[in-house]
Design a protein around this motif. Sequence first.
Motif, PDB file in Angstrom:
ATOM      1  N   GLN A 213      17.624 -30.234 -10.112  1.00 48.58           N
ATOM      2  CA  GLN A 213      18.764 -30.102  -9.031  1.00 48.58           C
ATOM      3  C   GLN A 213      18.272 -29.727  -7.852  1.00 48.58           C
ATOM      4  O   GLN A 213      19.124 -29.866  -6.771  1.00 48.58           O
ATOM      5  CB  GLN A 213      19.659 -28.801  -9.420  1.00 48.58           C
ATOM      6  CG  GLN A 213      20.629 -28.798 -10.485  1.00 48.58           C
ATOM      7  CD  GLN A 213      21.577 -27.854 -10.698  1.00 48.58           C
ATOM      8  OE1 GLN A 213      21.526 -26.597 -10.159  1.00 48.58           O
ATOM      9  NE2 GLN A 213      22.522 -27.915 -11.576  1.00 48.58           N
ATOM     10  N   ASP A 214      16.940 -29.896  -7.330  1.00 51.46           N
ATOM     11  CA  ASP A 214      16.457 -29.895  -6.071  1.00 51.46           C
ATOM     12  C   ASP A 214      15.704 -31.413  -5.825  1.00 51.46           C
ATOM     13  O   ASP A 214      14.935 -31.562  -6.681  1.00 51.46           O
ATOM     14  CB  ASP A 214      15.474 -28.782  -5.973  1.00 51.46           C
ATOM     15  CG  ASP A 214      16.357 -27.375  -5.850  1.00 51.46           C
ATOM     16  OD1 ASP A 214      17.208 -27.253  -5.596  1.00 51.46           O
ATOM     17  OD2 ASP A 214      15.310 -26.276  -5.909  1.00 51.46           O
ATOM     18  N   ARG A 215      15.773 -31.582  -4.360  1.00 51.33           N
ATOM     19  CA  ARG A 215      15.145 -32.738  -4.117  1.00 51.33           C
ATOM     20  C   ARG A 215      14.154 -32.466  -3.088  1.00 51.33           C
ATOM     21  O   ARG A 215      14.137 -31.472  -2.128  1.00 51.33           O
ATOM     22  CB  ARG A 215      16.438 -33.801  -3.574  1.00 51.33           C
ATOM     23  CG  ARG A 215      17.159 -34.225  -4.261  1.00 51.33           C
ATOM     24  CD  ARG A 215      18.192 -35.109  -3.672  1.00 51.33           C
ATOM     25  NE  ARG A 215      18.919 -34.613  -2.475  1.00 51.33           N
ATOM     26  CZ  ARG A 215      20.071 -34.862  -2.036  1.00 51.33           C
ATOM     27  NH1 ARG A 215      20.782 -35.743  -2.806  1.00 51.33           N
ATOM     28  NH2 ARG A 215      20.605 -34.388  -0.950  1.00 51.33           N
ATOM     29  N   TYR A 216      12.870 -33.103  -3.072  1.00 57.20           N
ATOM     30  CA  TYR A 216      11.866 -33.020  -2.124  1.00 57.20           C
ATOM     31  C   TYR A 216      11.415 -34.426  -1.631  1.00 57.20           C
ATOM     32  O   TYR A 216      11.627 -35.301  -2.127  1.00 57.20           O
ATOM     33  CB  TYR A 216      10.783 -32.302  -2.904  1.00 57.20           C
ATOM     34  CG  TYR A 216      10.960 -31.102  -3.627  1.00 57.20           C
ATOM     35  CD1 TYR A 216      11.298 -29.766  -3.077  1.00 57.20           C
ATOM     36  CD2 TYR A 216      11.318 -30.985  -5.147  1.00 57.20           C
ATOM     37  CE1 TYR A 216      11.432 -28.660  -3.645  1.00 57.20           C
ATOM     38  CE2 TYR A 216      11.653 -30.190  -5.640  1.00 57.20           C
ATOM     39  CZ  TYR A 216      11.914 -28.908  -5.199  1.00 57.20           C
ATOM     40  OH  TYR A 216      12.394 -27.844  -5.949  1.00 57.20           O
ATOM     41  N   LYS A 317      21.346 -36.190  -7.122  1.00 57.32           N
ATOM     42  CA  LYS A 317      21.113 -37.553  -6.929  1.00 57.32           C
ATOM     43  C   LYS A 317      19.791 -37.934  -5.973  1.00 57.32           C
ATOM     44  O   LYS A 317      19.893 -37.298  -5.067  1.00 57.32           O
ATOM     45  CB  LYS A 317      22.389 -38.302  -6.329  1.00 57.32           C
ATOM     46  CG  LYS A 317      22.041 -39.739  -6.108  1.00 57.32           C
ATOM     47  CD  LYS A 317      23.279 -40.244  -5.285  1.00 57.32           C
ATOM     48  CE  LYS A 317      24.632 -39.981  -6.143  1.00 57.32           C
ATOM     49  NZ  LYS A 317      25.863 -40.780  -5.332  1.00 57.32           N
ATOM     50  N   SER A 318      18.886 -38.566  -6.363  1.00 56.23           N
ATOM     51  CA  SER A 318      17.677 -38.832  -5.462  1.00 56.23           C
ATOM     52  C   SER A 318      18.145 -39.884  -4.391  1.00 56.23           C
ATOM     53  O   SER A 318      19.112 -40.688  -4.958  1.00 56.23           O
ATOM     54  CB  SER A 318      16.393 -39.183  -6.403  1.00 56.23           C
ATOM     55  OG  SER A 318      15.909 -38.315  -7.061  1.00 56.23           O
ATOM     56  N   VAL A 319      17.449 -39.750  -3.279  1.00 58.62           N
ATOM     57  CA  VAL A 319      18.236 -40.850  -2.378  1.00 58.62           C
ATOM     58  C   VAL A 319      17.145 -41.512  -1.664  1.00 58.62           C
ATOM     59  O   VAL A 319      15.966 -41.174  -1.164  1.00 58.62           O
ATOM     60  CB  VAL A 319      18.881 -39.771  -1.420  1.00 58.62           C
ATOM     61  CG1 VAL A 319      20.277 -39.232  -1.740  1.00 58.62           C
ATOM     62  CG2 VAL A 319      18.093 -38.655  -0.543  1.00 58.62           C
ATOM     63  N   PHE A 320      17.471 -42.780  -1.032  1.00 53.95           N
ATOM     64  CA  PHE A 320      16.550 -43.646  -0.284  1.00 53.95           C
ATOM     65  C   PHE A 320      17.561 -43.924   0.929  1.00 53.95           C
ATOM     66  O   PHE A 320      18.633 -44.514   0.464  1.00 53.95           O
ATOM     67  CB  PHE A 320      16.065 -44.774  -0.913  1.00 53.95           C
ATOM     68  CG  PHE A 320      15.078 -45.638  -0.231  1.00 53.95           C
ATOM     69  CD1 PHE A 320      13.784 -45.423   0.032  1.00 53.95           C
ATOM     70  CD2 PHE A 320      15.622 -46.728   0.353  1.00 53.95           C
ATOM     71  CE1 PHE A 320      13.017 -46.152   0.741  1.00 53.95           C
ATOM     72  CE2 PHE A 320      14.821 -47.472   1.054  1.00 53.95           C
ATOM     73  CZ  PHE A 320      13.429 -47.131   1.323  1.00 53.95           C
ATOM     74  N   PRO A 321      17.321 -44.021   2.099  1.00 56.99           N
ATOM     75  CA  PRO A 321      18.132 -44.436   3.165  1.00 56.99           C
ATOM     76  C   PRO A 321      18.634 -45.814   3.151  1.00 56.99           C
ATOM     77  O   PRO A 321      17.811 -46.713   2.788  1.00 56.99           O
ATOM     78  CB  PRO A 321      17.282 -44.102   4.606  1.00 56.99           C
ATOM     79  CG  PRO A 321      15.866 -44.135   4.005  1.00 56.99           C
ATOM     80  CD  PRO A 321      15.724 -43.650   2.669  1.00 56.99           C
ATOM     81  N   THR A 322      19.653 -46.012   3.430  1.00 54.54           N
ATOM     82  CA  THR A 322      20.312 -47.439   3.502  1.00 54.54           C
ATOM     83  C   THR A 322      20.474 -47.707   4.714  1.00 54.54           C
ATOM     84  O   THR A 322      20.876 -49.243   4.833  1.00 54.54           O
ATOM     85  CB  THR A 322      21.718 -47.326   2.418  1.00 54.54           C
ATOM     86  OG1 THR A 322      22.521 -46.603   2.935  1.00 54.54           O
ATOM     87  CG2 THR A 322      21.781 -46.923   1.045  1.00 54.54           C
ATOM     88  N   ASN A 323      20.621 -47.236   5.830  1.00 55.01           N
ATOM     89  CA  ASN A 323      20.822 -47.265   7.171  1.00 55.01           C
ATOM     90  C   ASN A 323      19.245 -47.986   7.801  1.00 55.01           C
ATOM     91  O   ASN A 323      19.100 -47.501   8.862  1.00 55.01           O
ATOM     92  CB  ASN A 323      21.265 -46.482   8.003  1.00 55.01           C
ATOM     93  CG  ASN A 323      20.583 -45.338   7.863  1.00 55.01           C
ATOM     94  OD1 ASN A 323      19.639 -44.870   7.233  1.00 55.01           O
ATOM     95  ND2 ASN A 323      20.775 -44.326   8.868  1.00 55.01           N
ATOM     96  N   VAL A 324      18.730 -48.963   7.127  1.00 55.00           N
ATOM     97  CA  VAL A 324      17.182 -49.273   7.751  1.00 55.00           C
ATOM     98  C   VAL A 324      17.229 -50.642   8.055  1.00 55.00           C
ATOM     99  O   VAL A 324      16.258 -51.300   8.402  1.00 55.00           O
ATOM    100  CB  VAL A 324      16.262 -48.751   6.643  1.00 55.00           C
ATOM    101  CG1 VAL A 324      15.888 -47.465   6.315  1.00 55.00           C
ATOM    102  CG2 VAL A 324      16.530 -49.760   5.114  1.00 55.00           C
ATOM    103  N   ALA A 343      13.683 -37.083  -3.689  1.00 55.64           N
ATOM    104  CA  ALA A 343      13.465 -37.032  -4.903  1.00 55.64           C
ATOM    105  C   ALA A 343      13.399 -35.872  -5.782  1.00 55.64           C
ATOM    106  O   ALA A 343      12.899 -34.844  -5.286  1.00 55.64           O
ATOM    107  CB  ALA A 343      12.395 -38.137  -5.466  1.00 55.64           C
ATOM    108  N   THR A 344      14.071 -35.878  -6.933  1.00 55.03           N
ATOM    109  CA  THR A 344      13.882 -34.613  -7.935  1.00 55.03           C
ATOM    110  C   THR A 344      12.806 -34.881  -8.920  1.00 55.03           C
ATOM    111  O   THR A 344      12.419 -36.055  -8.959  1.00 55.03           O
ATOM    112  CB  THR A 344      15.094 -34.530  -8.835  1.00 55.03           C
ATOM    113  OG1 THR A 344      15.249 -35.866  -9.623  1.00 55.03           O
ATOM    114  CG2 THR A 344      16.570 -34.331  -7.932  1.00 55.03           C
TER     115      THR A 344
END
Length: 493
Positions: A213-216, A317-324, A343-344
Amino acid sequence: MNRNIMKLGIVLVVLYVALFAKLNWIQVVDKESLDNNPINTAQVRRDFNRPRGSILTADGAVIAQSIANPNTNSEFKRMRVYPEGELFGQSTGYFSFRYGSSGIEKQYNDELSGSTFDQQVKSFGDLFVNQENVGNVSVSLRKDVQQTAQQQLGDREGSVVALDPRTGAVLGAWSWPSYDPNTVSSLDKAIAETSWKTLNAAPGVPMRPHFYQDRYFPGSTFKVVTAGVGLQTGKVTNTEPSYPFTNGYTAEGTNKPIMNFGGETCGGTLPEILRVSCNSSFAEMGAETIGPVDMVAGAGSFGFNSSVPFDMPEPAKSVFPTNVGNNQPKLAMSSIGQNDVQATPVQMAMVAGAVANGGIIMKPHVLSEVRNVQGEIISTYSPSKWLTPMSPFAASTLLDDMVGVVKGGTAAGMAIQGCQVGGKTGTAQLGTEPPRSHTWIIGFAGPPGKPPTVAVAVVVLNQSGGSESTGGRVAAPIAKAVLQTALAAQGGC
């Protein structure tokens, strides 16, 4: 007279139909909202006064069970206890009259209470048999793996996840700080309330299952994703391109370079730049060789920006920026696991698992099977594929490269005699002075010449130091010990 009787009959039929419809509406449509209404204690009282199955680990440890309430004056005849205390607290969750439930207790409440359709159907055949209609839930977690993770991480804040990449079964999931669910689940109001307040105010949020539940910031462990995307698109091979030997990379649109750790000079082809974790090369790989469209799509193919089909409540949800698309500096930083990438630990274990499993990410899960009190199997979890970010060829290439990182690179501390081990370190700098960072390592292990059977991710938070060697120094020994325990349980290498 007959007409009046007929009218009365019609009215009664209409009222009966209306009552029947309303009753079914309440039982079916409104059931979830009524059950979850905090002022409705009927559901909780019902659950607490009915039998409930146990939760058991893959190696036979009972981690949750209901026992007779020693207080004979209580309205509750049973009480929920957790024999292993904090060791599995964030996985089992709690089952509390006052605060509801969490973790496996919440996810598999229907199975534990005997309320699934299959269990209800089976109960019809047992109407004249004096037995409890509950389900005992067996999970893939192992006590030996969990204990190793707990001992190795110690009192450092962080998480450890180990899974079988072939099935997605989670073998160990430990985070510190953790908590003992016995106090929160206590039927003693004072104990439960005090524990609830204390734990919610405690540093590190002990009741939160940090491992999923935590992302780093994943730091350089994300370079495995960047390399995988490069290989899968065909824009990167083990021989091309060969990146320039330099101490930094400056993206178009900025005059601020992305520097290598310690100002070191590095470059070359994929095996070499992965071995030494070369920032400048991977930043250029993501920003120029691969480009924004394929990087965003490729990160998504590994599970970033998607809901994770993990059978636990509310996985992050792990995230990668889409505004690149028009921001090359941001894409360059993101390609080395910095900027807005998060990412978790479960996600990064799945990244390592994809490399180990021929390019396939299996759905992560903790459920193994559900049995009734007679020991008969009610249901069994069937492993299934989630994503395929790489072809078998791309995954095999990256596997060999990650093995090289252990044999002669930053992850040498993961090496296990007699086993094939691959890994990647990561150091996510926090921008503090003196330098502090989140230290990572991900990897896999198994018998030489065969597909790896265990994948692992370790993150240790807020550690002193900011060099790439920090991950290898801090996280690698933890990962090695957890891999050894998990492999031993499988019969060794």
